[in-house]
Design a protein around this motif. Sequence first.
Motif, PDB file in Angstrom:
ATOM      1  N   GLY A 268      53.526   0.540  40.830  1.00  0.00           N
ATOM      2  CA  GLY A 268      52.931   1.529  39.930  1.00  0.00           C
ATOM      3  C   GLY A 268      53.915   1.833  38.807  1.00  0.00           C
ATOM      4  N   VAL A 269      54.439   3.061  38.803  1.00  0.00           N
ATOM      5  CA  VAL A 269      55.407   3.437  37.766  1.00  0.00           C
ATOM      6  C   VAL A 269      56.827   3.350  38.342  1.00  0.00           C
ATOM      7  N   VAL A 270      57.692   2.644  37.641  1.00  0.00           N
ATOM      8  CA  VAL A 270      59.096   2.549  38.043  1.00  0.00           C
ATOM      9  C   VAL A 270      59.939   3.325  37.026  1.00  0.00           C
TER      10      VAL A 270
ATOM     11  N   GLY B  42      52.680  10.165  33.145  1.00  0.00           N
ATOM     12  CA  GLY B  42      51.215  10.151  33.184  1.00  0.00           C
ATOM     13  C   GLY B  42      50.662   8.969  32.389  1.00  0.00           C
ATOM     14  N   ARG B  43      51.215   8.770  31.186  1.00  0.00           N
ATOM     15  CA  ARG B  43      50.770   7.626  30.359  1.00  0.00           C
ATOM     16  C   ARG B  43      51.114   6.307  31.063  1.00  0.00           C
ATOM     17  N   ALA B  44      52.265   6.321  31.703  1.00  0.00           N
ATOM     18  CA  ALA B  44      52.695   5.104  32.406  1.00  0.00           C
ATOM     19  C   ALA B  44      51.773   4.775  33.573  1.00  0.00           C
ATOM     20  N   GLU B  45      51.250   5.809  34.223  1.00  0.00           N
ATOM     21  CA  GLU B  45      50.329   5.565  35.352  1.00  0.00           C
ATOM     22  C   GLU B  45      49.085   4.810  34.880  1.00  0.00           C
ATOM     23  N   THR B  46      48.528   5.268  33.750  1.00  0.00           N
ATOM     24  CA  THR B  46      47.350   4.588  33.188  1.00  0.00           C
ATOM     25  C   THR B  46      47.724   3.156  32.814  1.00  0.00           C
ATOM     26  N   ALA B  47      48.876   3.027  32.159  1.00  0.00           N
ATOM     27  CA  ALA B  47      49.316   1.699  31.707  1.00  0.00           C
ATOM     28  C   ALA B  47      49.563   0.778  32.895  1.00  0.00           C
ATOM     29  N   ALA B  48      50.077   1.337  33.982  1.00  0.00           N
ATOM     30  CA  ALA B  48      50.419   0.518  35.155  1.00  0.00           C
ATOM     31  C   ALA B  48      49.167  -0.137  35.732  1.00  0.00           C
TER      32      ALA B  48
ATOM     33  N   ALA C   7      63.451  11.231  38.052  1.00  0.00           N
ATOM     34  CA  ALA C   7      63.645  10.911  39.484  1.00  0.00           C
ATOM     35  C   ALA C   7      62.801  11.827  40.372  1.00  0.00           C
ATOM     36  N   GLY C   8      62.550  13.043  39.890  1.00  0.00           N
ATOM     37  CA  GLY C   8      61.852  14.024  40.727  1.00  0.00           C
ATOM     38  C   GLY C   8      60.336  13.979  40.582  1.00  0.00           C
ATOM     39  N   ASP C   9      59.814  13.126  39.702  1.00  0.00           N
ATOM     40  CA  ASP C   9      58.358  13.075  39.506  1.00  0.00           C
ATOM     41  C   ASP C   9      57.711  12.272  40.637  1.00  0.00           C
ATOM     42  N   PRO C  10      56.797  12.897  41.380  1.00  0.00           N
ATOM     43  CA  PRO C  10      56.233  12.195  42.545  1.00  0.00           C
ATOM     44  C   PRO C  10      55.384  10.978  42.186  1.00  0.00           C
ATOM     45  N   ARG C  11      54.982  10.857  40.898  1.00  0.00           N
ATOM     46  CA  ARG C  11      54.171   9.690  40.520  1.00  0.00           C
ATOM     47  C   ARG C  11      55.040   8.468  40.215  1.00  0.00           C
TER      48      ARG C  11
END
Length: 490
Positions: free
Chosen positions: A129-131, A33-39, A201-205
């Motif tokens: 996005g997030v890798v 979640g934090r990575a999504e914002t950062a991305a 690996a299983g996180d859809p984001r």
Amino acid sequence: MTTLTFDSLNPATGAVVGSHPKATPEAVHEAVGRAETAAAWWAALGHAERRRRLLDYKAVLTQHIRELAALMHEENGKPVGDATLELVLAVTHLDWAARNAAKVLGRRRVNTGMIGLNLAATLEYLPLGVVGVIGPWNYPVFTPMGSIAYALAAGNAVVFKPSELTPGIGVRLAELFRESVPEHEVFQTVTGLGETGAALAGDPRVKKVAFTGSTATAKRVMAACAENLTPIVAECGGKDAFIVDADADLAAAADACLWGAMSNAGQTCVGVERVYVVDAAYDGFMRELTGRAARLKAGEDYGPITMPGQVDVIKRHIDEAVKAGRTVTGGSDAVRAPYVDPVIVEDVPEDSPAVREETFGPTITVRRTRDAQEALELANTSAYGLGGTIFSRNARRATELARLMRSGMTAINSVISFAGVPSLPFGGVGDSGFGRIHGADGLREFARPKAISRQRFAMPGMNITSFTRAPAELERLVRLVTFLHGRRKR
Ligand code: NDP
């Protein structure tokens, strides 16, 4: 809530090097979640600013090279010199990715062709996005950095799950990144065991997973990714062949072969595991090889086996090879866990585990072949296809053999040299995986192509994508196409 922890151990002494949290699925999802914002923030910075930040990170890593090498030595067991070399290579890749991202991925005009004469077209590669990066322990900096640096340079945020055997070094990589990019969590490390990697690996984001590890785990990760149609890069194991042609410089070949097979205790995905030597060169090569091998010692020239369970695999391979072939160096008693001394066995049947399966230890099998063609055919029978080596004084012939070798990379008159050339893509075929890290392909692996076509003016008398199209307009198009493409060349 108490956070469960696990210890990383020094493989040579068993001493605890560090204690790290076992990130729960919830903790992993929070990091994503934090990575999504950062991305979003990192992507908006643009190429020039990202390049500046990444080059700064490179300088920070370089300034900490001694500290990081010492930590890697403790966690993985490899000599400090080898750890330093690994860090130097990782820094070189970071530098290349930072400097080349804009050129490789940036927006450019592309030719629209005769039929698209009235269009302007642009192509660029946008961040995903997030890798999620899942890494192994054998090259705990160089290997994940091959994904991390390229993913960051392409404008993505990264959540990195290091191997449970080398978590400390993974934590330091992300900590040091914050010195260059303090604003957002663009690069985070989550520590833990297999379940932590599975949660990532299983996180859809997570928009792409870069996995490096064994083929068996890659299949499990891919199955988890399939749930969300998350693409993956799979950098898996290898069973690399080393071919010595009749005209090779035998001293140089033996020297390179030994280093390629035994350095890092053979725990190298592109390490030499199978050696095929052309008849005319065989005896001379073996003299050079065994003379050098006799002077090598585990615990001095290379470190212990990092993963305790791997010792049993190495022992099984050696035992079977020794039974079926002819031992020239070492033997079953070379295994004195956690160390394994060099083992060289000749004439091991091609269906033996030591020839078929990845050993990941300081062992090689050597086989005499009629000619280079037979050597190549045997090299190409492996289910793996990661790297490989050819030694020959004839550059044209060697290049021809290299092109025919079923592998992602082949080095000529050197071992593993391709890994140090940042502009060359790195990855395998077959059981060695798919996708590429490093080079322009490695940057594009972590980006999505964005194609834009803009009509500059309406094509007079050829409004073909309209329900108002007249038959004459289609006829004009057919005449144009016939003029452009309708002539056969014999
Ligand atoms: P593993 O496959 O055991 O583990 C790789 C990573 O995956 C580790 O971080 C591991 O975590 C994690 N993991 C384990 N289970 C899962 C799961 N179910 N879901 C998600 N992640 C999971 O490989 P090793 O660490 O033993 O590495 C050695 C292998 O890596 C060799 O086969 C080698 O050839 C290959 N390799 C390939 C390279 C390449 O570039 N092609 C480079 C270097 C190595 P944990 O450690 O916590 O179990």
